[in-house]
Design a protein around this motif. Structure first.
Motif, short mmCIF file in Angstrom:
data_model
loop_
_atom_site.label_atom_id
_atom_site.label_comp_id
_atom_site.label_asym_id
_atom_site.label_seq_id
_atom_site.Cartn_x
_atom_site.Cartn_y
_atom_site.Cartn_z
N TRP A 110 32.76 -44.83 4.28
CA TRP A 110 33.24 -43.87 5.29
C TRP A 110 33.78 -42.61 4.61
N GLU A 111 34.60 -42.81 3.60
CA GLU A 111 35.21 -41.65 2.94
C GLU A 111 34.15 -40.76 2.29
N PHE A 112 33.22 -41.37 1.59
CA PHE A 112 32.21 -40.55 0.90
C PHE A 112 31.36 -39.78 1.92
N LEU A 113 31.02 -40.43 3.02
CA LEU A 113 30.16 -39.78 4.01
C LEU A 113 30.88 -38.67 4.77
N THR A 114 32.15 -38.90 5.14
CA THR A 114 32.78 -37.96 6.08
C THR A 114 33.79 -37.00 5.47
N ASP A 115 34.37 -37.34 4.32
CA ASP A 115 35.40 -36.47 3.76
C ASP A 115 34.81 -35.13 3.34
N LYS A 116 35.54 -34.06 3.70
CA LYS A 116 35.05 -32.70 3.40
C LYS A 116 34.81 -32.49 1.91
N GLN A 117 35.63 -33.16 1.09
CA GLN A 117 35.50 -32.98 -0.35
C GLN A 117 34.19 -33.60 -0.87
N TRP A 118 33.64 -34.57 -0.11
CA TRP A 118 32.42 -35.24 -0.56
C TRP A 118 31.25 -34.79 0.31
N LEU A 119 30.68 -35.63 1.16
CA LEU A 119 29.53 -35.14 1.93
C LEU A 119 29.95 -34.40 3.20
N GLY A 120 31.10 -34.73 3.75
CA GLY A 120 31.60 -34.02 4.92
C GLY A 120 30.69 -34.09 6.14
N LEU A 121 30.02 -35.22 6.36
CA LEU A 121 29.13 -35.34 7.53
C LEU A 121 29.96 -35.52 8.79
N ASP A 122 29.43 -35.00 9.89
CA ASP A 122 30.10 -35.08 11.18
C ASP A 122 30.06 -36.53 11.69
N PRO A 123 31.24 -37.18 11.90
CA PRO A 123 31.24 -38.58 12.31
C PRO A 123 30.46 -38.81 13.60
N THR A 146 37.72 -44.99 15.64
CA THR A 146 38.66 -44.71 16.72
C THR A 146 39.46 -43.42 16.49
N PRO A 147 40.11 -43.28 15.32
CA PRO A 147 40.86 -42.03 15.11
C PRO A 147 39.98 -40.79 15.14
N ALA A 148 38.68 -40.95 14.90
CA ALA A 148 37.78 -39.79 14.93
C ALA A 148 37.38 -39.48 16.37
N GLY A 149 37.96 -40.19 17.33
CA GLY A 149 37.68 -39.92 18.73
C GLY A 149 36.40 -40.57 19.21
N LEU A 150 35.89 -41.56 18.49
CA LEU A 150 34.63 -42.19 18.89
C LEU A 150 34.87 -43.62 19.34
N GLU A 151 34.27 -43.96 20.48
CA GLU A 151 34.34 -45.31 21.03
C GLU A 151 33.51 -46.22 20.12
N GLU A 193 21.96 -32.76 20.86
CA GLU A 193 23.37 -33.07 20.65
C GLU A 193 23.52 -34.56 20.34
N PRO A 194 24.41 -34.94 19.44
CA PRO A 194 24.61 -36.37 19.20
C PRO A 194 25.18 -37.02 20.45
N PRO A 195 24.91 -38.33 20.64
CA PRO A 195 25.31 -39.02 21.86
C PRO A 195 26.82 -39.08 22.04
N GLY A 196 27.24 -39.30 23.29
CA GLY A 196 28.67 -39.38 23.62
C GLY A 196 29.18 -40.79 23.56
N ASN A 197 30.36 -41.01 24.16
CA ASN A 197 31.02 -42.29 24.06
C ASN A 197 30.45 -43.36 24.99
N ASP A 198 29.53 -42.94 25.90
CA ASP A 198 28.96 -43.93 26.81
C ASP A 198 27.62 -44.45 26.30
N TYR A 199 27.33 -44.19 25.07
CA TYR A 199 26.05 -44.58 24.44
C TYR A 199 26.03 -46.10 24.28
N THR A 200 24.86 -46.72 24.54
CA THR A 200 24.79 -48.19 24.46
C THR A 200 23.83 -48.64 23.36
#
Ligand code: ATP
Ligand code: MG
Length: 912
Positions: A110-123, A146-151, A193-200
């Protein structure tokens, strides 16, 4: 971010988390203990080499490792040309051997993929798959989502063993070994657009199938030892403790992030071929073609991609010591080169071998990180070139025939190509089935593969049986073939016992300018087993003789190649003809064939039993035998082999043929068979006394004395690890001896001596020539000493207040040159005299400075030091006299030339 930067970023991130870099494994799957993993052809993941570490049977120095592992996945070869699969790719991996486990591994990812210092990909653009009810993995991802606002439920999918157990399909098909559930990471590459929180989960499965989610990374939680058996196939929950699969001594982590795959995501590319490492390869291809970027979706684009991918894979395989062959890894390599050649030839228009040239593009893009591409360049280039050259020969024959046949089918409005015809292409031209299939499907034809396989199996059995087998063979479904109603499917071969027979024409097929004619029986030997096809004539009842200039066979039918155009095929069909083989030519072939058997046996006796046949040609004029042996034969070895074959010929041993021998019996007698060749239960074996036994369908002499003289005329390299001997027998050898003696006689006559005295006479002549040269040089030196003013002057130039006299004497005795220098310098106080000679290939310099010259600043020792340096040497000495040596005779003139400048500085004038 370039591929190189991404690779480095990954490794640095994990270094910052206490990991150590570990060298990648070879593509040949050797593990860290040096054992070959027999369950695999290639290293296809970073974890392969670490199996002993996971099992705890070997211990790493460090419990956290990272690698960048080159991978080859043969299963993915057929997907080449799609946007995400390569046959060769680099896999980045972090490993824990009994150190951290699931929670920590997921946190690192998770850190390598999303942290701005590393790949910084949009969660929001990430999703994760887990194995069925692996709640632990679910909770770890949820912890970050969860803290990233994603269900969490909108981003985590639960999948089965096919994708979420390592190795894939472990329970149904995987090889035994360390295993465990895994969790894969996906990136949303769609423009939407990437899917929202109601994605199944259903939405996810649909979008993944549509290519919107691309898998980039896989974390494997290694826990168990899969042993290849399935206790209860219906139990889909296998893989959990409760199912009794043996647990490994400790829990481990194995991850694999596709370097090339992730570079697509970071670069915002559509296809993996847009990443930077491929561009120099494409540039090379386009430069060679003189063409630009091919249109998106075109055949050219696909061909470029296949070439780039296969070339990369093939080159890395060769760098790891794999060579093209007919089985295993060698065969995969061969297929890769062939497929790339085919695309190059048919789509990109390369009519000459080109892969070894495009290889330079690969060196440019990856040679900095993978230095073996540079260190092994010569071998890689040679192997690519040889293999491509060989295949091109096969290709041109097969393609021509296939094109004709497809045209004929189109004319008949047919769209299916027969399996037996495909077999014929393979049998006669060595044309691989997969290529036939590829060409056919490109042109919309279908092919019956079962029929091909049946024909192959049948031919294998039949070709080992003695002739006389009457089983009907389907024959060749070729366009426009004329077939007599009662044509047998199989030609009876009479050629072992004779060269002349009456026979009936049962099939006819137009071929190029001439005809292919099949008889119900024939004495003509058809090209096979290295022995060339017979020539001769077919004579019609009206006396017309049709020349036969080759004989080939496909399946059980023997085809006589007749070049006469005038003859009408319809009239020929059903006729009885007299088939006569050119007997003298056949005899020459027989001698060469039996000699080839003797040669093989003699080679094995002399060089060792590692010698195996790697190819052979037996023709009327000579024989050629290729065999495995890693170094050139010495002249003594060649002589021993030649002598041994000649002894066998002189012994006049009987050659015995066993026509229908059970294969086990032949083996028990030690008969040589061709490696990789499939034989039937009953075989034909040719035995020469106790000296040689080989499985062989060819035609031989009755006793070895018929061979006459056997003479090896050359020994050379045929491919890496393969030597080639060319030899002659009988009349051929006799003619060769005549020719050689004639040459010797002529040479002797030129020297007015006899052939027997030739060597001493040549020695005398050479010596006399040397003597003459020495005499001339001496005279020249002497004349220079007394020297006319003009001759001396031409060697001299003014350098400020002094005169520089210099001369390159070339290859003369240094003492003579020293005398000449003395003479030239005598009574010339303002002269710097400089001379060079080449003795034993090395330059020597002498320099003298007169008293006035020294006063003006000239220094012989210092001058020579500089001069000799140019010729790769050094030296020095006094101001008035010095000598020096050099290494590079080719630089003498340059060195003398430079003397003027150096001297000018010494005497304080400008150089010009
Ligand atoms: P896919 O399902 O996309 O074929 P996979 O599940 O077979 O991939 P893994 O065995 O999980 O792949 O390998 C780990 C990573 O290696 C993948 O996440 C991907 O990034 C990369 N990878 C796998 N196969 C290929 C390939 N043929 N070409 C390029 N990268 C690949
Ligand atoms: Mg995967």
């Amino acid at each position: 971010m370039t591929v190189r930067e991404l690779r480095e970023k990954y490794l640095r991130f994990f270094e910052s988390k206490g990991h150590q870099r570990f060298p990648a494994a070879s593509l040949v799957p050797y593990d860290v203990t040096g054992r070959l993993d027999e369950s695999l052809l290639f290293t296809g993941a970073g974890m392969i080499q670490f199996k002993p570490f996971f099992r705890g049977v070997a211990r790493p120095d460090h419990l956290r490792l990272i690698t960048c592992q080159p991978c080859v996945r043969t299963g993915d070869i057929d997907e080449i040309g799609d946007d995400t699969h390569l046959s060769f790719f680099e896999m980045l991996g972090n490993f824990s051997f009994g150190d951290y486990f699931k929670a920590q591994a997921i946190a690192f990812s998770w850190e390598f993929l999303t942290d701005k210092q590393w790949l910084g990909l949009d969660p929001r653009r990430l999703s994760f798959s887990i194995f069925e009810d692996d709640e632990e993995a679910y909770n770890e991802w949820a912890f970050w989502l969860t803290p990233a606002g994603l269900e969490p439920a909108s981003r985590i999918v639960r999948l089965g063993e096919e994708s979420n157990y390592w190795p894939a399909n472990a329970f149904s098909a995987g090889p035994p070994g360390p295993c465990g559930p895994n969790s894969e990471m996906f990136y949303w590459t769609s423009k939407e657009e990437p899917p929202g929180n109601d994605y199944t989960q259903e939405d996810w499965v649909r979008d993944e199938a549509a290519g919107k989610w691309v898998e980039i990374w896989n974390d494997v939680f290694i826990q168990y030892e899969w042993q290849g058996h399935l206790k209860d196939p219906s139990n889909s929950k296998l893989g959990y403790e409760k199912d009794g699969m043996p647990e490994l001594p400790f829990k481990s982590i194995d991850t694999g992030m596709g370097l090339d795959r992730t570079a697509i995501v970071l670069g915002g590319h559509k296809s993996i071929y847009e990443i930077d490492v491929f561009q120099p390869i494409f540039a090379k291809i386009r430069g060679l073609r003189g063409a630009g970027v091919p249109p998106a979706g075109s055949r050219e684009e696909r061909a470029e991609r296949i070439v780039a991918d296969h070339l990369r894979t093939a080159s890395f395989c060769i760098a790891d010591g794999i060579l093209p062959g007919n089985t295993g890894r060698g065969y995969v390599l061969r297929r890769l080169i062939r497929r790339a050649t085919l695309q190059g030839q048919r789509v990109l228009g390369f009519n000459e071998p080109f892969l070894h040239i495009v290889y330079e593009g690969l060196v440019e893009s990856m040679g900095d990180f993978y230095t073996s591409l540079i260190d092994q360049r010569e071998m890689i280039v040679e192997t690519l070139r040889n293999e491509e050259t060989l295949f091109r020969r096969t290709l041109s024959n097969g393609l021509r025939l296939l094109a004709e046949q497809m045209d004929a089918l189109i004319a008949q409005r047919k769209s299916s190509y027969s399996g037996t015809a495909a077999f014929q292409l393979y049998d006669t031209y060595g044309f691989p089935l997969e290529i036939t299939q590829e060409i056919l499907s490109e042109s919309g034809f279908t092919l019956n593969v079962e029929a091909y396989e049946a024909a192959l199996a049948e031919a294998q059995i039949r070709s080992r049986k003695a002739q006389g087998d009457t089983s009907a063979y389907g024959g060749v479904t070729a366009a426009e073939e004329l077939t007599a109603d009662d044509a047998p499917g199989f030609t009876t071969f009479l050629g072992y016992s004779g060269v002349d027979a009456e026979a009936r024409v049962v099939r006819i097929r137009p071929a190029g300018e001439g005809l292919l004619v099949a008889l119900d029986r024939t004495p003509f030997y058809a090209e096979s087993g290295g022995q060339t096809g017979d020539h001769g004539t077919l004579t019609l009842p009206d006396g017309t003789a049709l020349p036969v200039d080759n004989t080939t066979k496909s399946g059980g039918t023997f085809w006589h190649h007749v070049s006469a155009k005038e003859i009408e095929p319809e009239k020929l069909l059903g006729q009885t003809v007299r088939a006569q083989v050119l007997g003298a030519r056949r005899d020459r072939i027989r001698r060469n064939h039996t000699a080839t058997h003797l040669l093989q046996a003699a080679l094995r006796q002399t060089l060792g039993t590692h010698v195996a046949q790697a190819g052979s040609y037996v023709g009327p004029d000579n024989l050629r035998f290729d065999f495995t042996h890693s170094k050139a034969m010495t002249p003594e070895e060649i002589e021993r082999v030649e002598r041994s074959v000649n002894e066998q010929a002189l012994a006049n041993t009987e050659v015995t043929t066993y026509v229908d021998l059970p294969i086990d019996e032949a083996r028990a007698k030690g008969a040589m068979a061709l490696f990789g060749e499939k034989y039937g239960d009953r075989v034909r074996m040719v035995e020469i006394g106790d000296f040689s036994r080989e499985l062989c369908g060819g035609i031989h002499v009755r006793t070895t004395g018929e061979i006459g003289l056997f003479k090896i005329v050359s020994e050379s390299s045929a491919a890496s690890g393969v030597r080639r001997i060319e030899a002659i027998t009988g009349e051929g050898a006799y003619e060769w001896v005549l020719e050689e003696t004639k040459r010797l006689r002529e040479a002797a006559a030129l020297l007015k001596t006899s052939p027997r005295e030739l060597v001493p006479a040549i020695e005398r002549t050479v010596e006399a020539a040397k003597e003459e040269r020495r005499r001339r040089e001496k005279a020249e030196m002497a004349s220079m000493g007394g020297g006319t003013a003009t001759a001396e002057r031409s060697d001299a130039i003014d350098v400020g207040p002094v005169v520089l006299w210099r001369r390159n004497f070339g290859d003369v005795d240094p003492k003579l040159a020293a005398n000449a220098v003395d003479n030239a310098a005598a009574a010339k106080p303002n002269q710097v005299t400089l001379a060079a000679v080449v003795s034993n290939g090395k330059p020597q310099f002498i320099c003298k400075c007169g008293t006035d010259a020294v006063t003006a600043g000239a220094h012989a020792g210092n001058l020579l030091r500089e001069v000799a340096k140019i010729a790769g040497g050094g030296g020095g000495g006094r101001p008035d006299f010095a000598t020096a040596g050099g290494r590079d005779a080719g630089k003498v003139d340059e060195a003398l030339e430079a003397a003027a400048k150096i001297l000018a500085t010494m005497v304080g004038v400008s150089a010009d």
